[in-house]
Design a protein around this motif. Sequence first.
Motif, PDB file in Angstrom:
ATOM      1  N   ILE A 243       0.856  -1.200   0.000  1.00 19.31           N
ATOM      2  CA  ILE A 243       0.000   0.000   0.000  1.00 19.31           C
ATOM      3  C   ILE A 243       0.885   1.241   0.000  1.00 19.31           C
ATOM      4  CG2 ILE A 243      -1.735   1.292   1.298  1.00 19.31           C
ATOM      5  CD1 ILE A 243      -2.732  -1.390   2.376  1.00 19.31           C
ATOM      6  N   GLY A 246       5.387   5.162  -2.723  1.00 20.38           N
ATOM      7  CA  GLY A 246       6.497   6.085  -2.473  1.00 20.38           C
ATOM      8  C   GLY A 246       7.791   5.285  -2.457  1.00 20.38           C
ATOM      9  N   ILE A 266      -0.375  -0.578  -4.762  1.00 19.74           N
ATOM     10  CA  ILE A 266      -1.550   0.305  -4.870  1.00 19.74           C
ATOM     11  C   ILE A 266      -1.154   1.734  -4.494  1.00 19.74           C
ATOM     12  CG2 ILE A 266      -3.927   0.664  -4.125  1.00 19.74           C
ATOM     13  CD1 ILE A 266      -3.807  -2.277  -3.073  1.00 19.74           C
ATOM     14  N   HIS A 269      -2.431   8.309  -5.194  1.00 16.61           N
ATOM     15  CA  HIS A 269      -2.168   9.651  -5.702  1.00 16.61           C
ATOM     16  C   HIS A 269      -1.181   9.570  -6.859  1.00 16.61           C
ATOM     17  CE1 HIS A 269      -2.350  13.883  -5.574  1.00 16.61           C
ATOM     18  NE2 HIS A 269      -1.243  14.115  -4.894  1.00 16.61           N
ATOM     19  N   ARG A 270       0.104   9.839  -6.562  1.00 11.94           N
ATOM     20  CA  ARG A 270       1.077   9.819  -7.649  1.00 11.94           C
ATOM     21  C   ARG A 270       2.189   8.816  -7.361  1.00 11.94           C
ATOM     22  NH1 ARG A 270       2.730  15.848  -9.214  1.00 11.94           N
ATOM     23  NH2 ARG A 270       2.368  16.284  -7.021  1.00 11.94           N
ATOM     24  N   GLY A 272       5.711   7.342  -6.950  1.00  8.16           N
ATOM     25  CA  GLY A 272       6.917   8.056  -6.502  1.00  8.16           C
ATOM     26  C   GLY A 272       6.728   8.730  -5.152  1.00  8.16           C
ATOM     27  N   ILE A 347      -7.563   3.841  -3.931  1.00  2.00           N
ATOM     28  CA  ILE A 347      -7.391   3.981  -2.475  1.00  2.00           C
ATOM     29  C   ILE A 347      -7.509   2.598  -1.842  1.00  2.00           C
ATOM     30  CG2 ILE A 347      -8.285   5.057  -0.378  1.00  2.00           C
ATOM     31  CD1 ILE A 347      -9.530   7.225  -2.224  1.00  2.00           C
ATOM     32  N   ALA A 375       3.042   0.968   3.303  1.00  2.00           N
ATOM     33  CA  ALA A 375       4.070   1.982   3.018  1.00  2.00           C
ATOM     34  C   ALA A 375       3.352   3.284   2.688  1.00  2.00           C
ATOM     35  CB  ALA A 375       4.956   1.517   1.859  1.00  2.00           C
ATOM     36  N   GLY A 378       3.858   9.729   5.014  1.00  2.00           N
ATOM     37  CA  GLY A 378       3.453  10.727   6.003  1.00  2.00           C
ATOM     38  C   GLY A 378       2.999  12.001   5.310  1.00  2.00           C
ATOM     39  N   ILE A 417      13.619  20.679   6.635  1.00  2.00           N
ATOM     40  CA  ILE A 417      12.779  21.151   5.529  1.00  2.00           C
ATOM     41  C   ILE A 417      12.625  22.670   5.607  1.00  2.00           C
ATOM     42  CG2 ILE A 417      10.454  21.065   4.524  1.00  2.00           C
ATOM     43  CD1 ILE A 417      10.338  18.101   5.330  1.00  2.00           C
ATOM     44  N   TYR A 511      -7.340   3.610   6.504  1.00  2.00           N
ATOM     45  CA  TYR A 511      -7.108   2.495   5.578  1.00  2.00           C
ATOM     46  C   TYR A 511      -7.042   1.135   6.292  1.00  2.00           C
ATOM     47  CZ  TYR A 511      -2.149   3.315   6.720  1.00  2.00           C
ATOM     48  OH  TYR A 511      -0.954   3.502   7.370  1.00  2.00           O
ATOM     49  N   GLY A 543       9.174   2.552   5.836  1.00  2.00           N
ATOM     50  CA  GLY A 543       9.213   3.943   5.377  1.00  2.00           C
ATOM     51  C   GLY A 543       8.714   4.899   6.455  1.00  2.00           C
ATOM     52  N   PHE A 551      13.501   9.463   5.871  1.00  2.00           N
ATOM     53  CA  PHE A 551      14.329   9.751   4.703  1.00  2.00           C
ATOM     54  C   PHE A 551      14.005   8.741   3.613  1.00  2.00           C
ATOM     55  CE2 PHE A 551      17.105  10.642   8.429  1.00  2.00           C
ATOM     56  CZ  PHE A 551      17.109  12.017   8.324  1.00  2.00           C
ATOM     57  N   HIS A 553      16.275   7.218   1.811  1.00  2.00           N
ATOM     58  CA  HIS A 553      17.177   6.063   1.892  1.00  2.00           C
ATOM     59  C   HIS A 553      16.787   5.118   3.034  1.00  2.00           C
ATOM     60  CE1 HIS A 553      18.984   9.702   3.674  1.00  2.00           C
ATOM     61  NE2 HIS A 553      19.357   8.920   4.661  1.00  2.00           N
ATOM     62  N   ALA A 555      13.665   4.749   3.963  1.00  3.76           N
ATOM     63  CA  ALA A 555      12.434   4.105   3.458  1.00  3.76           C
ATOM     64  C   ALA A 555      12.832   2.895   2.610  1.00  3.76           C
ATOM     65  CB  ALA A 555      11.620   5.101   2.642  1.00  3.76           C
TER      66      ALA A 555
HETATM   67  C1  LIG Z   1      10.410  18.988   1.325  1.00  4.62           C
HETATM   68  C2  LIG Z   1      10.981  17.648   1.600  1.00  4.62           C
HETATM   69  C3  LIG Z   1      12.297  17.390   1.302  1.00  4.62           C
HETATM   70  C4  LIG Z   1      12.837  16.141   1.541  1.00  4.62           C
HETATM   71  N1  LIG Z   1      14.133  15.927   1.241  1.00  4.62           N
HETATM   72  C5  LIG Z   1      14.685  14.709   1.469  1.00  4.62           C
HETATM   73  C6  LIG Z   1      16.026  14.443   1.114  1.00  4.62           C
HETATM   74  O1  LIG Z   1      16.725  15.325   0.607  1.00  4.62           O
HETATM   75  N2  LIG Z   1      16.530  13.219   1.357  1.00  4.62           N
HETATM   76  C7  LIG Z   1      15.782  12.236   1.921  1.00  4.62           C
HETATM   77  O2  LIG Z   1      16.287  11.142   2.119  1.00  4.62           O
HETATM   78  N3  LIG Z   1      14.491  12.461   2.278  1.00  4.62           N
HETATM   79  C8  LIG Z   1      13.933  13.661   2.058  1.00  4.62           C
HETATM   80  N4  LIG Z   1      12.620  13.876   2.381  1.00  4.62           N
HETATM   81  C9  LIG Z   1      11.854  12.788   3.020  1.00  4.62           C
HETATM   82  C10 LIG Z   1      11.357  11.778   1.984  1.00  4.62           C
HETATM   83  O3  LIG Z   1      10.635  12.447   0.998  1.00  4.62           O
HETATM   84  C11 LIG Z   1      10.498  10.733   2.682  1.00  4.62           C
HETATM   85  O4  LIG Z   1      11.204  10.187   3.742  1.00  4.62           O
HETATM   86  C12 LIG Z   1      10.114   9.609   1.730  1.00  4.62           C
HETATM   87  O5  LIG Z   1       9.406  10.122   0.646  1.00  4.62           O
HETATM   88  C13 LIG Z   1       9.281   8.561   2.456  1.00  4.62           C
HETATM   89  O6  LIG Z   1       8.858   7.585   1.570  1.00  4.62           O
HETATM   90  P1  LIG Z   1       7.612   6.639   1.917  1.00  4.62           P
HETATM   91  O7  LIG Z   1       7.515   5.673   0.806  1.00  4.62           O
HETATM   92  O8  LIG Z   1       7.718   6.138   3.275  1.00  4.62           O
HETATM   93  O9  LIG Z   1       6.340   7.608   1.917  1.00  4.62           O
HETATM   94  P2  LIG Z   1       5.720   8.493   0.774  1.00  4.62           P
HETATM   95  O10 LIG Z   1       6.709   8.961  -0.188  1.00  4.62           O
HETATM   96  O11 LIG Z   1       4.915   9.532   1.489  1.00  4.62           O
HETATM   97  O12 LIG Z   1       4.754   7.506   0.011  1.00  4.62           O
HETATM   98  C14 LIG Z   1       3.573   7.046   0.575  1.00  4.62           C
HETATM   99  C15 LIG Z   1       2.563   6.844  -0.542  1.00  4.62           C
HETATM  100  O13 LIG Z   1       1.470   6.107  -0.043  1.00  4.62           O
HETATM  101  C16 LIG Z   1       0.307   6.559  -0.688  1.00  4.62           C
HETATM  102  N5  LIG Z   1      -0.839   6.130   0.110  1.00  4.62           N
HETATM  103  C17 LIG Z   1      -1.098   6.461   1.404  1.00  4.62           C
HETATM  104  N6  LIG Z   1      -2.229   5.856   1.798  1.00  4.62           N
HETATM  105  C18 LIG Z   1      -2.670   5.123   0.769  1.00  4.62           C
HETATM  106  C19 LIG Z   1      -3.806   4.304   0.571  1.00  4.62           C
HETATM  107  N7  LIG Z   1      -4.686   4.108   1.526  1.00  4.62           N
HETATM  108  N8  LIG Z   1      -3.980   3.734  -0.626  1.00  4.62           N
HETATM  109  C20 LIG Z   1      -3.090   3.917  -1.607  1.00  4.62           C
HETATM  110  N9  LIG Z   1      -2.014   4.697  -1.490  1.00  4.62           N
HETATM  111  C21 LIG Z   1      -1.812   5.288  -0.313  1.00  4.62           C
HETATM  112  C22 LIG Z   1       0.519   8.058  -0.753  1.00  4.62           C
HETATM  113  O14 LIG Z   1      -0.285   8.657  -1.739  1.00  4.62           O
HETATM  114  C23 LIG Z   1       2.003   8.145  -1.064  1.00  4.62           C
HETATM  115  O15 LIG Z   1       2.238   8.246  -2.441  1.00  4.62           O
HETATM  116  C24 LIG Z   1      12.036  15.122   2.120  1.00  4.62           C
HETATM  117  C25 LIG Z   1      10.701  15.372   2.425  1.00  4.62           C
HETATM  118  C26 LIG Z   1      10.176  16.612   2.164  1.00  4.62           C
HETATM  119  C27 LIG Z   1       8.737  16.857   2.483  1.00  4.62           C
END
Ligand SMILES: Cc1cc2nc3c(=O)[nH]c(=O)nc-3n(C[C@H](O)[C@H](O)[C@H](O)COP(=O)(O)OP(=O)(O)OC[C@H]3O[C@@H](n4cnc5c(N)ncnc54)[C@H](O)[C@@H]3O)c2cc1C
Length: 715
Positions: A243, A246, A266, A269-270, A272, A347, A375, A378, A417, A511, A543, A551, A553, A555
């Motif tokens: 789920i 990202g 799944i 949104h987008r 990546g 969703i 996954a 936040g 940030i 969810y 993540g 971060f 990395h 994640a």
């Molecule tokens: C401005 C900014 C700068 C950053 N810079 C850095 C950096 O330089 N280096 C670094 O290491 N980190 C950086 N980060 C942090 C990094 O972006 C996050 O740590 C990383 O994206 C986390 O990945 P994730 O897969 O855990 O979550 P996300 O990338 O948030 O992915 C989660 C995904 O789950 C989807 N989702 C949630 N619920 C559901 C559902 N019920 N059904 C389907 N889909 C769902 C969401 O739409 C989302 O796309 C930055 C963050 C920000 C905000």
Amino acid sequence: MNRSRLIVIVLFVVAIGAFFFFDLGRFFSLEYLKTQQARIDAWYQSNPALTIGAFFAVYVAVTGLSLPGAAVMTLAAGALFGLVTGTILVSFASTLGATLAFLASRFLFREPVQRRFGDMLKALDAGMAKDGPFYLFTLRLVPAFPFFVVNLAMGLTAIKTRTFYWVSQLGMLAGTIAFVNAGTQLARIDSLRGILSPGLIASFAALGILPLIAKKVVDAIKARKVYASWIKPAKFDRNLVVIGAGSAGLVSAYIAAAVKAKVTLIEKHRMGGDCLNTGCVPSKALIRSAKLLSHVKRSKEFGIRAASADFDFAEVMERVQRVIREIEPHDSVERYTALGVECIAGIAKITSPWSVDVLTEHGPKTLTTRNIVIAAGGRPFVPPIPGIEDVGYVTSDTLWGLRALPPRLLVLGGGPIGCELAQCFARFGAKVSQVEMLPRLMIREDPEIAAMVEQRFRAEGIDVLVNHKAKRFAVENNEKVLYADTAGGEVRIAFDLLLCAVGRVANTAGYGLEELGIPTTKSRNVEVNEFLATRYPNIYACGDVAGPYQFTHTAAHTAWYAAVNSLFGRFRRFKADFSVIPWCTFIEPEVARVGLNETEAKEKGIAYEVTTYGIDDLDRAIADSEAHGVVKVLTVPGKDRILGATIAGEHAGDVIAEFVTAMKYGIGMNKILGTIHIYPTLVEANKYAAGNWKRAHAPQNALKWLERYHGWMRG
Ligand SMILES: Cc1cc2nc3c(=O)[nH]c(=O)nc-3n(C[C@H](O)[C@H](O)[C@H](O)COP(=O)(O)OP(=O)(O)OC[C@H]3O[C@@H](n4cnc5c(N)ncnc54)[C@H](O)[C@@H]3O)c2cc1C
């Protein structure tokens, strides 16, 4: 060392010294006991209470001081008092003595050991907190482990005294009964060894291992219990449903597909997630444009008499979108489909431990799966400060839609940030005020590192307002204002746009977590164990949603554990390793860190030495007109072991990689110094830091002798 500790040590040394000096051990031998049995017996008959009291006191003293003799005294108890009274006496005396030895060890050694090996002890303490009583019980039952060593070693852990006492008493009981019983037949015993036959030792060992096996069984039953109210499908459509697409979700799905599992990803949104669309990628693209402008402003420093830049903020923001589009294919549905991942836009909602409903634009779907990886990432946290909704705000989620530069930007938050974006907007020409309630920006970093950042920010025109607690927002005469509390009273800060950057929270609602009773932690992450499993052994989280780091990395790192443990956990599970986690804040000066910094070492009571190297002295930094910053390394005192490194300066995020590798593979400063670094590079800073460490640890006596030798050679 404090006085009371010294006194206790002296008392111990005197008591133990006296025992050996006066050869008191002779009174605790089998032969002596046999020759004196009739006399002691007669004494017991005439003074039963006194004999019992004296025996008890001596037993406690012997075990409390970790002296040899407890085994013979246990036999004596059998010979003198019989099986029942002897067992009761020895059981209490030995446990009391053991507890005193345990407490003494804790009082004398835990703090210094904690200071020196705090990190290692942390893992041990976590293990003890979970399974300590079982381990102790096993150690007590298996007489192969000397009891005095167990007492002293346990004192170094965080096990509770109460737990230590009752587990010890219970664990030692079988051995006590065996020895006391043997003592009732004293005349027939020739040696202590004879009492414990190999068969008896094996039985004790089996008894000792029993609780551990029982625990495994209980764990398995518990695991089954969480599923009790759910109906398990007879067959599953998929091995894994992930789920969120990202950084964490993409890596989990990638790994699953790579090992030929049937996996569905799944995303609502987008593809990546945050990193590509609103986080790392856009922020780094924006930073690049802002940096170019800062170089134009600094053109004189580079020997260019005058330079100017004509730019439109909207075009800069369009470039950011172009960069996202360029990277997008890496995370696209097309790429992942080609890799063997089924991608569904919709969703997701977990409806049972083995089923996930997806609401797609074509209607709902139900997927059955053996395993689930959450996954869900936040989102920015928006604090409920009065008036915040009236003034409106942008966050790192919505900022990327801006096309006009706000004349006055208020950045709420002094974390990574907030800092990255504050510097960017100031470089584009916004008047930036950065408000932070804590005493410094980048509170996780050491004070002098934060001071470097604040100094640079102020020099670039940012109004850094630390120790400012945002109290309320208002719109006054069409102007947005913030009222903040400071030590000097309330201040009023006017602004045009508020950027809220006070931290991020995990997505945990809506969810299925609530319905499945999957708990969250105090820091509002999904609660997972060391294998990243939730309370359902087939549902994992990784993540940002699981933390503890946020971060890209980390994640990706945690995604590996979630995917592998979910798919192959029945054969082998891997504990998530958070021992060497690097990160970087991409401001100028860039601030990168791995492992401990000084602030954390102090907080955790870990002993350390600091070695620094000023990057203002580095040839390449001087040639680049970037001669600023520092390499700061913490090492174990007197040892070539790196505890952590912080680098502030140009490309610190790249330069730190050497320390990350060094820490991961246990390489020390000597090896860094002995490695050839290309001249002239910024990475040479690491070698010079290692050189400074080496100089501070040079063998002074040997050098004096060498000086004499060279003098002698000169004649
Ligand atoms: C401005 C900014 C700068 C950053 N810079 C850095 C950096 O330089 N280096 C670094 O290491 N980190 C950086 N980060 C942090 C990094 O972006 C996050 O740590 C990383 O994206 C986390 O990945 P994730 O897969 O855990 O979550 P996300 O990338 O948030 O992915 C989660 C995904 O789950 C989807 N989702 C949630 N619920 C559901 C559902 N019920 N059904 C389907 N889909 C769902 C969401 O739409 C989302 O796309 C930055 C963050 C920000 C905000």
